[in-house]
Design an enzyme around this catalytic site. Structure first.
Site, PDB file in Angstrom:
ATOM      1  N   THR A 358       7.679 -28.628  -9.884  1.00  0.00           N
ATOM      2  CA  THR A 358       7.678 -28.153  -8.514  1.00  0.00           C
ATOM      3  C   THR A 358       6.228 -27.820  -8.303  1.00  0.00           C
ATOM      4  O   THR A 358       5.459 -27.814  -9.259  1.00  0.00           O
ATOM      5  CB  THR A 358       8.576 -26.903  -8.431  1.00  0.00           C
ATOM      6  N   ASN A 378      12.589 -31.403  -7.133  1.00  0.00           N
ATOM      7  CA  ASN A 378      13.460 -30.862  -8.172  1.00  0.00           C
ATOM      8  C   ASN A 378      12.949 -31.293  -9.546  1.00  0.00           C
ATOM      9  O   ASN A 378      12.075 -30.647 -10.094  1.00  0.00           O
ATOM     10  CB  ASN A 378      14.933 -31.198  -7.964  1.00  0.00           C
ATOM     11  N   SER A 428      15.792 -21.477  -6.468  1.00  0.00           N
ATOM     12  CA  SER A 428      15.167 -20.302  -7.094  1.00  0.00           C
ATOM     13  C   SER A 428      13.734 -20.110  -6.611  1.00  0.00           C
ATOM     14  O   SER A 428      13.047 -19.195  -7.071  1.00  0.00           O
ATOM     15  CB  SER A 428      15.122 -20.473  -8.613  1.00  0.00           C
ATOM     16  N   GLY A 447       8.906 -23.802 -11.791  1.00  0.00           N
ATOM     17  CA  GLY A 447       9.559 -23.388 -13.040  1.00  0.00           C
ATOM     18  C   GLY A 447      11.067 -23.253 -12.955  1.00  0.00           C
ATOM     19  O   GLY A 447      11.663 -22.597 -13.814  1.00  0.00           O
TER      20      GLY A 447
END
Ligand code: DON
Length: 544
Positions: A358, A378, A428, A447
């Site tokens: 990312t 992704n 996230s 991450g």
């Protein structure tokens, strides 16, 4: 004596003024930093620079920079207005809850490598809306795409990191693209310094520059995606970005402005920050056994909430305010045993293969306009499928494919994050801005599931333990996420004694070579993650 004082004062006034006029940027590639500098020097603001950086990263960082993916941006303007932009991908209208579930013959459609692995990309529409709402208008939309077009058209010299990735992935690229994938399917050994020219990408970017997002969402790019059975025309034409109210918390005198669902990042970050400061907290030290233990137990609770309750807010029952309510959190955290590792509810099967790419960039301009933007395909190069010069995302893997089955980051989910047509998959990504008076810290990292805990640790080190921003970024990180029941330690984050005692408390430990690739800036300062692998770069830019 007086002369020294006068000269020193002149020096400080001079430097002070320069810093007041300075902008700062941190990004995952030096060419993106150059682009930001050139846009700011031409009179653009942080938001113009962000649009230009985004498109340039799509060229020079093809593993994560993208037009075939999506992302989130947190904004805090010079007049103290906060906003967030959600340009996350959405599930196509034909998507269904069980589309990736194994059938009775144990066959399934892959949520990582098939054409169905892609959500409808949001980046082009995201950048267009960022430009419309926050751009300075000193530069046109097409001016902002020009640097990316030039980089794609005339090429750029690849770094060692990019050469390694292209060599590593070349057989996957060929496998995923029987009809070719331009320069990426070339039969060569890539080496640092080879010029990478992306003519098809240049043409696509030129179309977007000349005709705006319609070129992508209803014009030639959409037509190609429809012809190749990725989406229908209505999937593409109905894509909408969302402006969302940021989640705002307070931590040690700093306002924390962060991303709401469909990212889980903001909620989880504020839960962790609150938990780490609770009355009976055991996180008084930075790298002690007690602190690592308590961190692991907090994440056990926070990632359970993530799995159970979070998803696209347009489809979600749980209110984020309820998940951040302090009496709710107190009840959740009270049962943490300071002596022994707890047990995560028995919900998931083991962690899948993780690949991590990312990209995040942070920009603060001389007026005080700031933007933290995290964007992704992704996995590294997404599904590795290449259309019209760019790679397609495999973001559908971020949905919960079926209850308790983990995605590539080992994250699990339930109904809140099940697949529905037009729905956004839970993320996230945690772009965040800290504000105290006229000081701003703009930050974020890639991450996958480790993004949240990494952002938490950098903020804690900076705000609570007085480390500089660069020290906080450089510091070795740890990570845990309830499932699997493992405490991950980045190399260098522990001593043998700490390790022994953590094991004694019942923690299963695994080691990670690298966690994340942070990019942070503050007033007159830049803190890129130059110690970890990659091509991170930062610059303080002085503008007349
Ligand atoms: O949205 C998410 O949370 C993931 N798709 C992000 C993927 C990622 O960060 C990969 N790693 N660096």
């Amino acid at each position: 004596m007086n002369r020294i004082i006068i000269l020193t004062s002149i020096y400080f006034i001079f430097i002070g003024n320069l810093l007041a006029q300075s902008a700062s940027v941190a990004a995952a590639h030096p060419l993106a930093v150059d682009v930001v500098e050139s846009i700011l020097k031409k009179g653009g603001n942080a938001y113009d620079a962000a649009v230009a950086a985004h498109f340039s990263l799509a060229v020079v960082l093809p593993r994560a920079g993208n037009i075939g993916g999506g992302g989130f941006a947190v904004i805090h303007t010079s007049n103290a207005k906060a906003a967030t932009l959600d340009y996350r991908e959405v599930a196509p209208l034909s998507a269904s809850k069980d589309m990736f579930v194994r059938d009775e013959n144990n066959n399934n459609i892959s949520s990582l490598t098939s054409k169905s692995a892609s959500g409808v990309p949001g980046s082009v529409m995201g950048m267009w809306n960022l430009y419309l709402r926050y751009g300075s208008r000193n530069l046109s939309w097409s001016d902002l795409l020009t640097p990316a077009i030039t980089l794609a058209d005339t090429g750029f010299f690849i770094t060692e990191k990019l050469s390694e990735e292209l060599n590593y992935n070349s057989s996957y690229f060929i496998l995923q693209n029987p009809n070719g994938c331009g320069p990426f399917c070339k039969d060569i050994i890539w080496e640092q310094g080879i010029r990478l020219v992306q003519s098809e990408l240049a043409e696509t970017l030129k179309g977007i520059a000349d005709y705006g997002p319609n070129y992508f969402y209803s014009g030639p790019v959409a037509k190609k995606l429809v012809e190749q059975n990725y989406f229908t025309m209505s999937d593409m034409a109905s894509y909408l970005i969302r402006w969302r109210e940021p989640i705002i918390g307070e931590y040690r005198g700093w306002e924390v402005i962060t991303m709401p669902p469909p990212s889980s990042g903001g909620v989880a970050l504020l839960q962790l920050l609150y938990g780490s400061e609770r009355d009976l907290n055991t996180m008084q030290e930075l790298e002690s056994v007690a602190s690592y233990h308590d961190f692991t137990e907090l994440t056990r609770i926070v990632y359970e909430d993530r799995a159970r309750y979070l998803g696209d807010p347009d489809y979600m029952d749980m209110r984020t305010a309820d998940l951040l309510d302090t009496s709710y959190l107190d009840k959740r955290f009270i049962n943490i045993d300071p002596k022994r590792a707890g047990k995560s509810p028995n919900l998931a099967v083991p962690l899948g293969e993780e690949s991590s790419e990312t990209t995040h960039f942070s920009i603060l301009d001389k007026e005080g306009n700031s933007i933290a933007a995290t964007t992704t395909l992704n996995a590294s190069y997404g599904s590795k499928r290449w259309v019209a010069g760019f790679f397609m995302n495999n973001e559908m893997d971020d949905f919960s494919i079926s209850p308790g089955v983990p995605n590539q980051f080992g994250l699990i989910g339930f109904e809140a994050n099940s697949i529905k047509p037009g729905k956004r998959m839970l993320s996230s990504m945690t772009p965040t801005i800290l504000v105290k008076g006229d000081q701003k810290v703009v930050l974020g990292t890639p991450g996958g599931s480790t993004i949240i805990t990494n952002v938490f640790q950098v903020i804690r080190r900076f705000c609570r333990f007085g480390q500089t921003l660069q020290e906080s970024v450089n510091s070795k990180k740890i990570h845990a996420q309830a499932w699997p029941e493992v405490l991950y330690l980045e190399e260098g984050s522990f001593t043998k004694k700490v390790l022994r005692k953590l094991k004694k408390k019942g923690h299963k430990i695994e080691f990670k070579k690298q966690i994340g690739r942070f990019q942070a800036v503050s007033n007159g300062k830049t803190a890129p993650d130059v110690l970890r692998t990659g091509d991170s770069a930062g610059r303080v830019i002085f503008i007349e």
